[in-house]
Every structure is written in C-alpha cells, then in structure tokens.
Design a protein around this motif. Structure first.
Motif, PDB file in Angstrom:
ATOM      1  N   VAL A 178      -6.541  -9.814  13.197  1.00  0.00           N
ATOM      2  CA  VAL A 178      -6.503  -8.574  12.978  1.00  0.00           C
ATOM      3  C   VAL A 178      -5.784  -8.015  12.079  1.00  0.00           C
ATOM      4  CG1 VAL A 178      -6.619  -6.140  14.255  1.00  0.00           C
ATOM      5  CG2 VAL A 178      -7.747  -8.093  15.201  1.00  0.00           C
ATOM      6  N   GLU A 179      -4.605  -8.232  12.121  1.00  0.00           N
ATOM      7  CA  GLU A 179      -3.597  -7.805  11.095  1.00  0.00           C
ATOM      8  C   GLU A 179      -3.956  -8.233   9.600  1.00  0.00           C
ATOM      9  OE1 GLU A 179       0.428  -8.783  12.323  1.00  0.00           O
ATOM     10  OE2 GLU A 179       0.549  -7.444  13.796  1.00  0.00           O
ATOM     11  N   VAL A 180      -4.286  -9.535   9.572  1.00  0.00           N
ATOM     12  CA  VAL A 180      -4.619 -10.149   8.218  1.00  0.00           C
ATOM     13  C   VAL A 180      -5.831  -9.416   7.702  1.00  0.00           C
ATOM     14  CG1 VAL A 180      -5.534 -12.119   7.027  1.00  0.00           C
ATOM     15  CG2 VAL A 180      -3.586 -12.318   8.649  1.00  0.00           C
ATOM     16  N   ALA A 181      -7.000  -9.099   8.702  1.00  0.00           N
ATOM     17  CA  ALA A 181      -8.228  -8.447   8.097  1.00  0.00           C
ATOM     18  C   ALA A 181      -7.801  -6.972   7.749  1.00  0.00           C
ATOM     19  CB  ALA A 181      -9.152  -8.440   9.249  1.00  0.00           C
ATOM     20  N   ALA A 213      -4.749  -5.869   6.609  1.00  0.00           N
ATOM     21  CA  ALA A 213      -4.123  -5.988   5.480  1.00  0.00           C
ATOM     22  C   ALA A 213      -5.285  -6.176   4.108  1.00  0.00           C
ATOM     23  CB  ALA A 213      -3.145  -7.016   5.389  1.00  0.00           C
ATOM     24  N   SER A 214      -6.095  -7.259   4.287  1.00  0.00           N
ATOM     25  CA  SER A 214      -7.094  -7.273   3.322  1.00  0.00           C
ATOM     26  C   SER A 214      -7.731  -6.281   3.135  1.00  0.00           C
ATOM     27  CB  SER A 214      -7.850  -8.514   3.812  1.00  0.00           C
ATOM     28  OG  SER A 214      -7.274  -9.690   4.192  1.00  0.00           O
ATOM     29  N   GLU A 215      -8.406  -5.347   4.036  1.00  0.00           N
ATOM     30  CA  GLU A 215      -9.234  -4.208   3.670  1.00  0.00           C
ATOM     31  C   GLU A 215      -8.281  -3.191   3.082  1.00  0.00           C
ATOM     32  OE1 GLU A 215     -11.620  -0.898   6.353  1.00  0.00           O
ATOM     33  OE2 GLU A 215      -9.894  -1.935   7.371  1.00  0.00           O
ATOM     34  N   ARG A 216      -6.881  -3.180   3.362  1.00  0.00           N
ATOM     35  CA  ARG A 216      -6.040  -2.040   2.537  1.00  0.00           C
ATOM     36  C   ARG A 216      -6.150  -2.654   1.222  1.00  0.00           C
ATOM     37  NH1 ARG A 216      -2.495  -2.355   6.904  1.00  0.00           N
ATOM     38  NH2 ARG A 216      -1.119  -3.743   5.916  1.00  0.00           N
ATOM     39  N   THR A 217      -5.714  -3.898   0.759  1.00  0.00           N
ATOM     40  CA  THR A 217      -5.565  -4.335  -0.414  1.00  0.00           C
ATOM     41  C   THR A 217      -6.928  -4.298  -1.373  1.00  0.00           C
ATOM     42  OG1 THR A 217      -4.153  -6.221   0.088  1.00  0.00           O
ATOM     43  CG2 THR A 217      -5.209  -6.221  -2.004  1.00  0.00           C
ATOM     44  N   LEU A 218      -8.209  -4.371  -0.571  1.00  0.00           N
ATOM     45  CA  LEU A 218      -9.637  -4.223  -1.457  1.00  0.00           C
ATOM     46  C   LEU A 218      -9.802  -2.800  -1.666  1.00  0.00           C
ATOM     47  CD1 LEU A 218     -12.175  -5.278  -2.128  1.00  0.00           C
ATOM     48  CD2 LEU A 218     -13.312  -4.924   0.156  1.00  0.00           C
TER      49      LEU A 218
END
Length: 416
Positions: free
Chosen positions: A172-175, A177-182
């Motif tokens: 969940v944390e990785v997902a 962070a990926s959403e914020r980066t996108l």
C-alpha cells in the motif's frame, strides 16, 4: 444540449477499501454460520455458554453493518475507529474460552474467526506496514493467550497473519508513493505544455515585432538605429526568459524510500536561508542578455544557499570586469557545470585580454577587485578561482566550488 464531461480521479487505495468492505461483510456472515453449523467439523460440541457466543456474534453483526461507511475511504477510517474495531476483534478472541472451555484443547476457530484479519487489514491500508505490525502484534498476543497452551499450528497461523499484514501494508505504501509521483509528473507535463504554448504565442507576436523593429531601425539609421539596437537587446532578453521557462521554481526529487517525492525549492528576493539548498541557475539566470550568453544544465544545480550567493557574487564581479576592461560591446559567456563533487562556473569574454603582469600591478596599487571579489570569495568557500588570459584573445575565469564547502572565518570584501 451540450454533453457534460465527467472527470473521475482514480486512486490506488479505492479498490482496496472496496475489497475490505466486502471482506468484512463476508467474513462476518462466515463467523455466524460457522458458530451455528460448523463447529462439529472441528471436533467441537456446542457452546457450553451459548449466550456469550450469541451476544458477541449479534454485536459483531450490528457493528460490521453499522461501520461499513467507515471502511469506504481513508478519510472516513479514523484512528479512533481503527482502535475500536481492533478492540472488537480482540474481545471476540478472548471471549472464545468463556463461551467454550474446550476451545483451548485444540486449534478450533475463535468467535470472530477470520473476521479479525479485516481489522488488521484496515490498519495496513490506512497507515502502511508499521500500523499493520502494531495491530497484528495485538492479535497474535490475544490468540496465544486464548489458546492457553498454543500448538505449532497456532504459532504458524499467528506468524502468517503478521507477515501477510505487513506485506500488504508495504505494498500500500509503495502504491501510494507511485500515485503521488504519477500525479506530480502529470502536473509537470501540463505546466510544460502551457509554457510551450505561451512561448509559441510570444514568438509569433512580440519577438517577431522586436526583430522587425531592429532590422528597420538599422536600415533607417540615426535615432532609429538606437531604437533598433534596444529592441534587439529586449528580443534577446525575452527569448532567454522564454527558453528558460521564466526561471521557474526548482523541483528536485528526494527520499527515494517514499517513491521519489518531488519538492519545490523557491528563491525569494531576499535569498534563501543559509541552511537550505539553493539552485544556482536561478541566481545566475538574470545575468543573461544581449551581450551575455548563459548555458546551464537541465537539472537543478544545488549548493548551500550561502555558497550559491557568494559564487553568484563572484560571477557578477567577473562580469563587471568584462564591462569595465573589455568595453561595453564585448560579448560574455557563462557556463555552469555540475560535477559529482563540485560546481564549475566559467565566465569568458572576447575582449582584448589582460596584459601579463597587470593583475600583480593592480594589487600593488591597491586595486583588489580580482583578489578579493573573486579569489577571496572562492577561497572562503574552499574553492578556487583560476584566471586565464591571452592578449588579444579575451579572458576566462574558472570558478570551482565544492558541494560541501568549509566556510572560513568571514566573508570576503567587495572592494574592486
């Protein structure tokens, strides 16, 4: 009638919350049915105190349905609810021996059964793997206490829940962070497209008019020639601003553990704090003009704010020397190089150069512009300033500053 466009903002967490909602309902039904029909499958007889089981399962039924809105999003799932939900699960585990004394003799299901995992998953989705480890540790302790004399299967199940919840929390944390980066990448892309559109509009209107004024003024002569020259200088300055994006705020990525989070570094009019990183490009960009070309890297050139200001002041002093000694028509070039351990700024001009021995003579006469304004500043920063000049071929000043300079006792003066 015009159609209305519907914009939906997707989130990687939304499907997880929906899945958790369904999981809680299904496992609640499973726990009730298991208590009614399934205990014989585990070698257990009916409850010795059925009223305890009925009271708890009735409460679990009402609690699950009443709290469905709480597990539909991260905003609704508050810390107070998470604690209360975990208490409900732990209470059901610890009440199991009271409802059935023989439950400690073998590894049968507890009253909430696998519904307990839903409470731990809520912690994982809300706060990541650390919150999941916190909740699953309490669940593991309650299961061990409930068993009295836990078997190998008990430890196996406890470890499985603990590892699985932590893994889900980490995913969940990785997902997230990926959403914020996108989202940040899409924002930067939109800003870049808008800047390109504005650059095209400026090029098709203002820049072309300035170029025409310059050509016509040069052809007419007289005062019109001076007007044309000014128009040409403004054209170069405006073109430099457009190509550099009007010196936009610097964006750099940091903390790769959180998925390359992007933060913004802004330089205000008074300058950034000495401890904050500063983009050297933003301090040197205003020097660009019709007589000064500025070449910079595409990525931010970060230095401590105090070092960046001193280096920019040294560059300004070098340009002052170009204007004073090379003449107002001399062309200057600024080149910024970002090396792994140091930053190199080169200032070059096409003037007549410096005669051999002239710098030593100037220092002897008390004119310490190069000695103090340039070399002194770089020496205080732990860097170097090298001046190369060939008579008739211009002058080149190479300024080197380490990225982690050791600032000396005081700042150099600015006397020339």
């Amino acid at each position: 009638m015009a159609k209305r466009e519907r914009v939906v903002r997707m989130s990687v967490e939304l499907p997880l919350w929906r899945a958790l909602t369904g999981y809680r309902v299904l496992t609640m039904i499973y726990a009730v049915l298991l208590a009614i029909f399934g205990r014989d499958n585990f070698g257990q007889q009916r409850f010795e105190r059925p009223w305890v089981a009925v009271a708890y399962l009735a409460f679990l039924f009402v609690w699950t349905l009443a709290t469905l809105p709480k597990v539909r999003s991260a905003a609704n799932c508050t810390k107070r609810f998470l604690v209360a939900d975990l208490v409900v699960a732990l209470t059901g585990i610890l009440l199991t021996p009271l409802a059935d004394v023989d439950s400690q003799s073998f590894d049968g299901p507890t009253l909430p059964s696998i519904w307990t995992a839903g409470a731990v998953l809520a912690f994982a989705i809300k706060g990541g793997w650390r919150w999941a480890a916190f909740a699953s540790t309490f669940v593991a302790a309650a299961n061990i206490i409930q068993r009295g004399e836990p078997s190998r299967d008990t430890y196996h199940n406890v470890l499985l829940v603990w590892v699985a919840s932590i893994a889900i929390g980490y995913v969940v944390e990785v997902a997230r962070a990926s959403e914020r980066t996108l989202a940040r990448a899409l924002e930067i892309e939109a800003a870049t497209r808008e800047r390109e559109r504005l650059a095209r509009d400026i090029h098709d209107s203002v820049l072309q008019v300035l170029a025409m004024v310059q050509r016509r003024g040069a052809a007419i002569g007289g005062e019109a020639a001076d007007l044309g020259r000014l128009a040409g200088e403004q054209e170069v300055a405006l073109r430099t601003l457009v190509s550099s994006g009007l010196v936009p705020p610097t964006r750099v990525s940091e903390d790769a553990a959180e998925g390359a989070v992007v933060r913004t570094i802004e330089v205000d009019e008074e300058g950034p704090a000495d401890t904050a990183p500063c983009d050297l490009r933003a301090l040197l960009a205003p020097h660009a003009g019709s007589r000064t070309s500025f070449a910079e890297p595409g990525a931010p050139v970060l230095l401590p704010a105090a070092s960046a200001r001193e280096l920019a002041a040294a560059v300004s002093a070098a340009l002052d020397n170009v204007r004073v000694h090379a003449g107002p028509d001399a062309q200057a070039w600024i080149l910024v190089e970002d090396e792994p351990d140091e930053v190199i700024v080169t200032v070059r001009d096409d003037g007549p150069g410096i005669p051999e021995g002239r710098l030593a003579q100037a220092e002897g006469e008390g004119r310490l512009g190069v000695a103090l304004s340039i070399r002194g500043r770089l020496r205080d920063l732990g860097g170097t300033a090298e001046l190369i000049s060939v008579p008739g071929q211009g002058c080149e000043v190479e300024l080197k500053v380490p990225k982690a300079p050791k600032v000396s006792r005081g700042k150099a003066g600015t006397a020339r």
